[in-house]
Design a protein around this motif. Structure first.
Motif, PDB file in Angstrom:
ATOM      1  N   GLN A 129       0.854  -1.190   0.000  1.00 32.00           N
ATOM      2  CA  GLN A 129       0.000   0.000   0.000  1.00 32.00           C
ATOM      3  C   GLN A 129       0.890   1.240   0.000  1.00 32.00           C
ATOM      4  OE1 GLN A 129      -2.688   0.203   3.336  1.00 32.00           O
ATOM      5  NE2 GLN A 129      -3.679   2.078   2.614  1.00 32.00           N
ATOM      6  N   ILE A 130       0.647   2.159  -0.896  1.00 25.68           N
ATOM      7  CA  ILE A 130       1.520   3.322  -1.069  1.00 25.68           C
ATOM      8  C   ILE A 130       0.924   4.547  -0.369  1.00 25.68           C
ATOM      9  CG2 ILE A 130       2.608   4.867  -2.737  1.00 25.68           C
ATOM     10  CD1 ILE A 130       2.576   2.596  -4.744  1.00 25.68           C
ATOM     11  N   LEU A 131       1.747   5.187   0.462  1.00 21.11           N
ATOM     12  CA  LEU A 131       1.363   6.458   1.069  1.00 21.11           C
ATOM     13  C   LEU A 131       1.874   7.577   0.169  1.00 21.11           C
ATOM     14  CD1 LEU A 131       0.076   7.688   3.701  1.00 21.11           C
ATOM     15  CD2 LEU A 131       2.423   7.997   4.491  1.00 21.11           C
ATOM     16  N   THR A 132       0.976   8.406  -0.316  1.00 21.30           N
ATOM     17  CA  THR A 132       1.358   9.464  -1.244  1.00 21.30           C
ATOM     18  C   THR A 132       1.259  10.831  -0.590  1.00 21.30           C
ATOM     19  OG1 THR A 132      -0.903   9.639  -2.095  1.00 21.30           O
ATOM     20  CG2 THR A 132       0.568   8.077  -3.192  1.00 21.30           C
ATOM     21  N   LYS A 133       1.601  11.868  -1.342  1.00 19.43           N
ATOM     22  CA  LYS A 133       1.706  13.222  -0.802  1.00 19.43           C
ATOM     23  C   LYS A 133       0.389  13.774  -0.283  1.00 19.43           C
ATOM     24  CE  LYS A 133       1.167  15.264  -5.409  1.00 19.43           C
ATOM     25  NZ  LYS A 133       1.789  16.123  -6.428  1.00 19.43           N
ATOM     26  N   ASP A 134      -0.753  13.300  -0.808  1.00 22.85           N
ATOM     27  CA  ASP A 134      -2.045  13.840  -0.403  1.00 22.85           C
ATOM     28  C   ASP A 134      -2.780  12.920   0.572  1.00 22.85           C
ATOM     29  OD1 ASP A 134      -2.340  11.892  -2.288  1.00 22.85           O
ATOM     30  OD2 ASP A 134      -3.960  12.887  -3.391  1.00 22.85           O
ATOM     31  N   LYS A 135      -2.064  11.965   1.165  1.00 19.88           N
ATOM     32  CA  LYS A 135      -2.674  11.043   2.119  1.00 19.88           C
ATOM     33  C   LYS A 135      -1.898  11.089   3.436  1.00 19.88           C
ATOM     34  CE  LYS A 135      -4.189   7.878  -1.526  1.00 19.88           C
ATOM     35  NZ  LYS A 135      -3.629   8.673  -2.621  1.00 19.88           N
ATOM     36  N   ARG A 136      -2.542  10.641   4.512  1.00 18.01           N
ATOM     37  CA  ARG A 136      -1.872  10.565   5.807  1.00 18.01           C
ATOM     38  C   ARG A 136      -2.490   9.455   6.638  1.00 18.01           C
ATOM     39  NH1 ARG A 136      -2.234  15.882   9.182  1.00 18.01           N
ATOM     40  NH2 ARG A 136      -1.388  16.757   7.249  1.00 18.01           N
ATOM     41  N   SER A 192       5.343  19.929   4.032  1.00 18.28           N
ATOM     42  CA  SER A 192       5.588  20.880   2.948  1.00 18.28           C
ATOM     43  C   SER A 192       7.039  20.849   2.484  1.00 18.28           C
ATOM     44  CB  SER A 192       5.222  22.292   3.406  1.00 18.28           C
ATOM     45  OG  SER A 192       5.970  22.645   4.569  1.00 18.28           O
ATOM     46  N   ASP A 193       7.931  20.280   3.313  1.00 15.17           N
ATOM     47  CA  ASP A 193       9.341  20.156   2.917  1.00 15.17           C
ATOM     48  C   ASP A 193       9.620  18.839   2.208  1.00 15.17           C
ATOM     49  OD1 ASP A 193       8.970  18.444   5.036  1.00 15.17           O
ATOM     50  OD2 ASP A 193      10.699  19.150   6.200  1.00 15.17           O
ATOM     51  N   ASN A 194       8.541  18.091   1.873  1.00  8.96           N
ATOM     52  CA  ASN A 194       8.639  16.816   1.135  1.00  8.96           C
ATOM     53  C   ASN A 194       9.241  15.689   1.966  1.00  8.96           C
ATOM     54  OD1 ASN A 194       7.603  18.158  -1.073  1.00  8.96           O
ATOM     55  ND2 ASN A 194       9.624  18.523  -1.989  1.00  8.96           N
ATOM     56  N   VAL A 195       9.288  15.837   3.277  1.00 15.68           N
ATOM     57  CA  VAL A 195       9.885  14.823   4.153  1.00 15.68           C
ATOM     58  C   VAL A 195       8.787  14.049   4.872  1.00 15.68           C
ATOM     59  CG1 VAL A 195      11.323  14.465   6.197  1.00 15.68           C
ATOM     60  CG2 VAL A 195      12.001  16.132   4.463  1.00 15.68           C
ATOM     61  N   LEU A 196       8.927  12.727   4.902  1.00 16.65           N
ATOM     62  CA  LEU A 196       7.990  11.886   5.635  1.00 16.65           C
ATOM     63  C   LEU A 196       8.127  12.192   7.119  1.00 16.65           C
ATOM     64  CD1 LEU A 196       5.916   9.538   5.336  1.00 16.65           C
ATOM     65  CD2 LEU A 196       7.817   7.973   5.813  1.00 16.65           C
ATOM     66  N   SER A 197       7.028  12.597   7.774  1.00 19.78           N
ATOM     67  CA  SER A 197       7.118  13.152   9.119  1.00 19.78           C
ATOM     68  C   SER A 197       5.992  12.649  10.017  1.00 19.78           C
ATOM     69  CB  SER A 197       7.047  14.684   9.069  1.00 19.78           C
ATOM     70  OG  SER A 197       8.009  15.215   8.188  1.00 19.78           O
ATOM     71  N   LEU A 198       6.235  12.733  11.316  1.00 20.86           N
ATOM     72  CA  LEU A 198       5.210  12.513  12.334  1.00 20.86           C
ATOM     73  C   LEU A 198       4.927  13.852  12.990  1.00 20.86           C
ATOM     74  CD1 LEU A 198       6.477   9.213  14.017  1.00 20.86           C
ATOM     75  CD2 LEU A 198       4.431   9.468  12.612  1.00 20.86           C
ATOM     76  N   ILE A 199       3.644  14.163  13.174  1.00 22.26           N
ATOM     77  CA  ILE A 199       3.259  15.453  13.734  1.00 22.26           C
ATOM     78  C   ILE A 199       2.098  15.276  14.700  1.00 22.26           C
ATOM     79  CG2 ILE A 199       1.636  15.984  11.869  1.00 22.26           C
ATOM     80  CD1 ILE A 199       2.489  18.917  12.092  1.00 22.26           C
ATOM     81  N   TYR A 200       2.143  16.039  15.784  1.00 22.07           N
ATOM     82  CA  TYR A 200       1.000  16.158  16.694  1.00 22.07           C
ATOM     83  C   TYR A 200       0.185  17.347  16.206  1.00 22.07           C
ATOM     84  CZ  TYR A 200      -1.659  17.173  20.955  1.00 22.07           C
ATOM     85  OH  TYR A 200      -2.670  17.417  21.870  1.00 22.07           O
ATOM     86  N   SER A 234      19.397  14.383   9.434  1.00 16.11           N
ATOM     87  CA  SER A 234      18.496  13.267   9.744  1.00 16.11           C
ATOM     88  C   SER A 234      18.539  12.182   8.679  1.00 16.11           C
ATOM     89  CB  SER A 234      17.058  13.782   9.885  1.00 16.11           C
ATOM     90  OG  SER A 234      16.947  14.720  10.932  1.00 16.11           O
ATOM     91  N   GLY A 235      19.400  12.353   7.669  1.00 15.23           N
ATOM     92  CA  GLY A 235      19.525  11.343   6.627  1.00 15.23           C
ATOM     93  C   GLY A 235      18.433  11.416   5.580  1.00 15.23           C
ATOM     94  N   ARG A 236      17.741  12.548   5.489  1.00 10.41           N
ATOM     95  CA  ARG A 236      16.666  12.708   4.511  1.00 10.41           C
ATOM     96  C   ARG A 236      17.065  13.735   3.455  1.00 10.41           C
ATOM     97  NH1 ARG A 236      11.746  11.274   6.899  1.00 10.41           N
ATOM     98  NH2 ARG A 236      12.111  10.012   8.762  1.00 10.41           N
ATOM     99  N   THR A 237      16.212  13.879   2.467  1.00  8.66           N
ATOM    100  CA  THR A 237      16.390  14.931   1.467  1.00  8.66           C
ATOM    101  C   THR A 237      15.021  15.514   1.143  1.00  8.66           C
ATOM    102  OG1 THR A 237      17.098  15.457  -0.781  1.00  8.66           O
ATOM    103  CG2 THR A 237      16.241  13.244  -0.413  1.00  8.66           C
ATOM    104  N   ASN A 238      14.953  16.828   0.909  1.00 14.36           N
ATOM    105  CA  ASN A 238      13.685  17.423   0.509  1.00 14.36           C
ATOM    106  C   ASN A 238      13.596  17.599  -1.003  1.00 14.36           C
ATOM    107  OD1 ASN A 238      15.496  19.523   0.296  1.00 14.36           O
ATOM    108  ND2 ASN A 238      14.693  20.634   2.070  1.00 14.36           N
ATOM    109  N   TYR A 239      14.603  17.087  -1.720  1.00 10.63           N
ATOM    110  CA  TYR A 239      14.506  17.014  -3.177  1.00 10.63           C
ATOM    111  C   TYR A 239      13.734  15.733  -3.510  1.00 10.63           C
ATOM    112  CZ  TYR A 239      17.863  20.819  -3.385  1.00 10.63           C
ATOM    113  OH  TYR A 239      18.490  22.035  -3.248  1.00 10.63           O
ATOM    114  N   ASN A 240      12.439  15.803  -3.299  1.00 12.69           N
ATOM    115  CA  ASN A 240      11.621  14.600  -3.285  1.00 12.69           C
ATOM    116  C   ASN A 240      10.254  14.943  -3.860  1.00 12.69           C
ATOM    117  OD1 ASN A 240      10.179  12.287  -2.588  1.00 12.69           O
ATOM    118  ND2 ASN A 240       9.866  12.967  -0.484  1.00 12.69           N
ATOM    119  N   GLY A 241      10.211  15.153  -5.162  1.00 13.72           N
ATOM    120  CA  GLY A 241       8.969  15.577  -5.785  1.00 13.72           C
ATOM    121  C   GLY A 241       7.898  14.510  -5.784  1.00 13.72           C
ATOM    122  N   SER A 242       8.274  13.229  -5.800  1.00 15.51           N
ATOM    123  CA  SER A 242       7.282  12.158  -5.901  1.00 15.51           C
ATOM    124  C   SER A 242       6.521  11.941  -4.597  1.00 15.51           C
ATOM    125  CB  SER A 242       7.959  10.852  -6.330  1.00 15.51           C
ATOM    126  OG  SER A 242       8.990  10.522  -5.418  1.00 15.51           O
TER     127      SER A 242
END
Length: 811
Positions: free
Chosen positions: A174-181, A202-210, A230-238
């Motif tokens: 199952q794919i989690l995409t930019k418009d889903k949470r 908004s920075d294109n990073v997979l995140s956890l938020i309260y 953190s080992g991530r990149t925000n050059y992540n358009g997909s």
């Protein structure tokens, strides 16, 4: 199974002596009833125009029966249209259509209408949920083997799928995409939407938020670091994330992690839990229970919002929430609701005082940040600002001042080098300062006693009296201070006016892991007088702290000359809490003195109660085997710092007053980050006889070295002798006793000899043991000492196996 049942019915109907002709009719009726019952329970398709009723027994199942879709009830009159794991013990739900709007237990139904819309209606016909499809080309609903509910057209094309509208769980593929949470449930045992979310920011990073109505706070990846640290990149358009069939989760921002049981053939799920943590769970087929095999946050108190607004998360045995001093819970049953002040907020604009809570901070909400600031100046800054609720003062360097507009989600950590000062009305009565840890105090210095809006007593004295009167004034002031001290002691020991819950919460903070000074521990141990034991890492002494806690103080030897070894042990044990692990209270590091402070365990180590005259009975031995397995399983699978003990032996298993085991001596423990470069443990010391074969072969070490050591310990408990004593000097002959034991079990067990267990078990028990438990332990012990580490079980599976025969108490 069905054919066997039909054969049985046939025998009942026709194999009777009277050969009654009505038996034929009876048999046909039974077959028809059996067929209807079988078909009513399981549907592979729900066709257009058909429906499922909440009162009916119809469900949609996947072809392999892994998943079931239908009405899921909780309580007496609340139902949800959901998908769940068929074979999990608690029927774990992975998707819910109407999570915030349950339907009635009568009259509710889900149907596929003529326009192609799948609709869930309540008893009164109101629509509670529907798909966004209006295609008349939809033929049926189908539940795939992946757990995906789909609507298909006659050609088999998918026009809608549940995978596109996830709730709190992501299934493999199952794919989690930019418009889903993914959104957590509000609390355990509820489907209602909570405040924790997994999404692409908004920075294109997979995140956890309260994300509550009042505030939002990002907490994973660590907001103190930038994206690349953190080992991530925000050059992540997909902006895509997926959990694959092997247990690896990866996203297009370069994040990747894997389950500890990585591999094919295991049912898994990725769930954001009500506590805000993101976890991978693996299903144990034999029991239907779930095992945590990865989690995003290793320390629960790092989850923002876990204790709500004005709450403090304290890690004591297990994470606990308490309210900020001067505050109380909004809802006694829900920490998400946070805490509210017990005082009138307008009083913060007049006479105030500050209460210090050491090693505590609050996430975010900084009104001001002032580097190189004094404590007094920071206090005045907060005092003069009506928006300030308190301030944090960090004590590294020249001091750093953080003035807080809100006390959102506090946390207490032994690693935090500072204190928080809570701004309270002067009239609020709280317990006295000495119940706080270390130097925490109520800021009752002369400066702090001056009330806002009142002239300084020193100003009055300077303007109106002579020097002689000033001396008299000072004497009087000293007398008043002495009176306050006496009154303070009276308040402390009578606990006057302090609610028990508040007192317990503050004591939780004061007794937590902390830093001791050398003089304090020297006094506690009476100059290191009573020695409890010694090993390769140092000598352990018995001591009594100032608060009357009996402790074991380990004085580290030269083996810990490097700071890296010392800090590895300290940080690892200080943050780990489990009933079957020795608790660490704190440490000391002054010059060449390095000491660790542990809880004192009453009944010494396992070897003292196994190989000598006063040996343990069978029930105690089995309890020790199970408790030790639980402790190691926690280290390997649950605390998720990937701790490997590396020296599992009877001397490192202590027994408390009830003879429950506690694993000790983590001086050899190392952190092993799975699948990361440089994760191999290279500097290891162990104990001969308990060391796995891969040590001698210089192979990278994994948790399976602990499994091997545990296996040797289990076999020693069964036989009542120390197997390591049989080991000769040549390392190649280390396995001889274990091979002999394996050969003995194989020969006696396979020859039909029912007494083979008795021939293995400690003869001192005189036959007083459970045969089922003994056989189970023997098989586990031999499996654990397999030369090929891939054949050794995990400690989690060992725990599960032992728990299944825990109640077999026949002696």
């Amino acid at each position: 199974m069905r054919s066997q049942t039909l054969k049985l019915l046939y025998k009942i109907s026709f194999k009777t002596k009277d050969n009654n002709p009505y038996n034929m009719l009876l048999f046909l009726l039974i077959i028809m009833s059996f067929s209807r019952a079988a078909n009513s329970k399981s549907l592979l398709l729900l066709r257009r125009g058909a429906s499922l009723s909440v009162e009916g027994d119809d469900f949609i199942t996947s072809p392999d029966n892994s998943f079931t879709c239908g009405f899921y009830g909780m309580g007496s009159n609340a139902y949800w249209f959901a998908i769940w794991f068929t074979n999990s013990k608690d029927k774990t739900v992975v998707w819910i259509a109407n999570r915030d709007m349950p339907v009635n237990s009568q009259g509710s139904r889900v149907s596929i209408r003529g326009d192609g819309t799948m609709v869930l209606t309540d008893v009164d016909g109101r629509i509670k949920w529907q798909t966004n499809t209006t295609s008349i080309d939809i033929a049926a609903a189908e539940l795939l083997n992946t757990g995906n509910l789909v609507l298909k057209n006659p050609q088999g094309d998918i026009l809608w799928q549940s995978f596109d509208v996830p709730t709190d769980t992501l299934l493999p593929s199952q794919i989690l995409t930019k418009d889903k949470r993914l959104t957590s449930s509000s609390r355990k045992g509820s489907f209602e939407s909570g405040y924790f979310n997994l999404y692409f920011g908004s920075d294109n990073v997979l995140s956890l938020i309260y994300d509550s109505p009042d505030t939002s706070s990002l907490y994973w990846p660590n907001p103190d670091f930038d994206v690349y640290t953190s080992g991530r990149t925000n050059y992540n358009g997909s902006r895509l994330a997926v959990l694959d069939d092997t247990g690896v989760i990866q996203s297009s921002d370069h994040f990747q992690a894997s389950a500890s049981d990585k591999g094919f053939g295991i049912k898994r799920r990725l769930t954001i839990d009500p506590d805000g943590n993101l976890r991978i769970y693996s299903l144990i087929n034999s029991t239907g229970l779930w095992m945590t095999t990865w989690q995003a946050i290793s320390q629960p108190c790092q989850v923002h919002g876990v204790c709500g607004t004005n709450g403090i998360c304290v890690y004591a045995l297990t994470p606990k929430c308490i309210c900020t001093p001067g505050y109380e819970m909004n809802d006694p049953s829900d920490w998400n609701a946070g805490c509210k002040p017990t005082f009138n907020k307008t009083l913060l604009n007049s006479q105030v005082k500050f209460l210090e809570v050491s090693q505590t901070d609050y996430f975010g909400s900084d009104l001001y940040y002032k580097p190189n600031f004094t404590l007094e100046a920071c206090r005045e800054l907060c005092r003069s600002d009506s928006l300030c609720k308190g301030f944090t003062y960090r004590t590294w360097g020249n001091g750093h001042c953080y003035v807080k507009s809100d006390l959102f989600n506090g946390f207490m950590s032994p690693d935090f080098p500072g204190s928080v000062y809570i701004k309270l009305p002067r009239s609020v009565q709280l317990s006295k300062p000495s119940i706080f840890h270390g130097s925490s105090n109520m800021c009752e210095s002369h400066e702090a006693e001056i009330l806002v809006g009142s002239p300084s007593m020193y100003e009055i004295a300077r303007r109106t009296v002579r020097w002689g009167y000033i001396y008299l004034f000072c004497l009087a002031l000293g007398a008043i201070e002495l009176l306050f001290i006496v009154l303070g002691w009276w308040f402390l020991f009578t606990k006057h006016g302090v609610p028990a819950s508040v007192e317990a919460g503050y004591r939780m903070i004061s007794n937590h892991f902390r830093r001791f000074n050398y003089a304090e521990l020297k006094k506690a141990t009476n100059n290191f007088k009573e020695e409890l034991g010694r090993g390769g890492s140092g000598i352990v002494y018995k001591g009594v702290l100032a608060d009357d806690r009996v402790v074991a103080v380990k004085r580290l030897g030269d083996v810990f000359q490097g700071q890296d070894e010392f800090w590895a042990e300290m940080t690892t044990i200080g943050k780990i809490n489990h009933i079957n692990l020795v608790r660490m209270y704190g440490f000391c590091s002054e010059g060449r003195h390095r000491l660790l402070v542990y809880e004192y365990v009453d009944n010494m180590s396992l070897d003292k109660h196994l190989f000598y005259v006063n040996f343990l009975g069978w029930k105690q031995r089995f309890a020790v085997a199970l408790g030790t397995a639980k402790g190691l399983a926690y280290l390997h699978h649950e605390c998720l710092e990937w701790v490997i003990h590396c020296d599992v032996k009877p001397e490192n298993i202590l027994l408390d007053i009830e003879f429950q085991p506690k694993i000790a001596d983590f001086g050899l423990a190392k952190m092993s980050q799975r699948d990361s470069p440089g994760s191999e443990i290279t500097r290891i010391r162990g104990t001969k006889g308990y060391m796995a074969p891969e040590w001698a072969l210089n192979h990278p070490l994994t948790a399976k070295v602990d499994v091997y050591g545990y296996g040797v310990v289990v076999l020693e408990m069964i036989k009542g002798v120390k197997l390591s004593n049989w080991v000769v000097d040549d390392a190649e002959d280390q396995e001889i006793p274990l091979k002999n034991l394996r050969r003995q079990v194989k020969e006696t067990g396979q020859c039909g000899n029912s007494s083979w267990v008795e021939s293995i078990v400690d003869p001192r028990l005189k036959g007083k043991f459970s045969r089922i438990q003994a056989e189970t332990l023997i098989q586990i012990g031999l499996a654990c000492v397999e030369e090929d580490r891939s054949k050794r079980p995990t400690m989690a599976s060992v725990v599960q196996t032992l728990m299944e025969c825990e109640d077999e108490t026949e002696i």
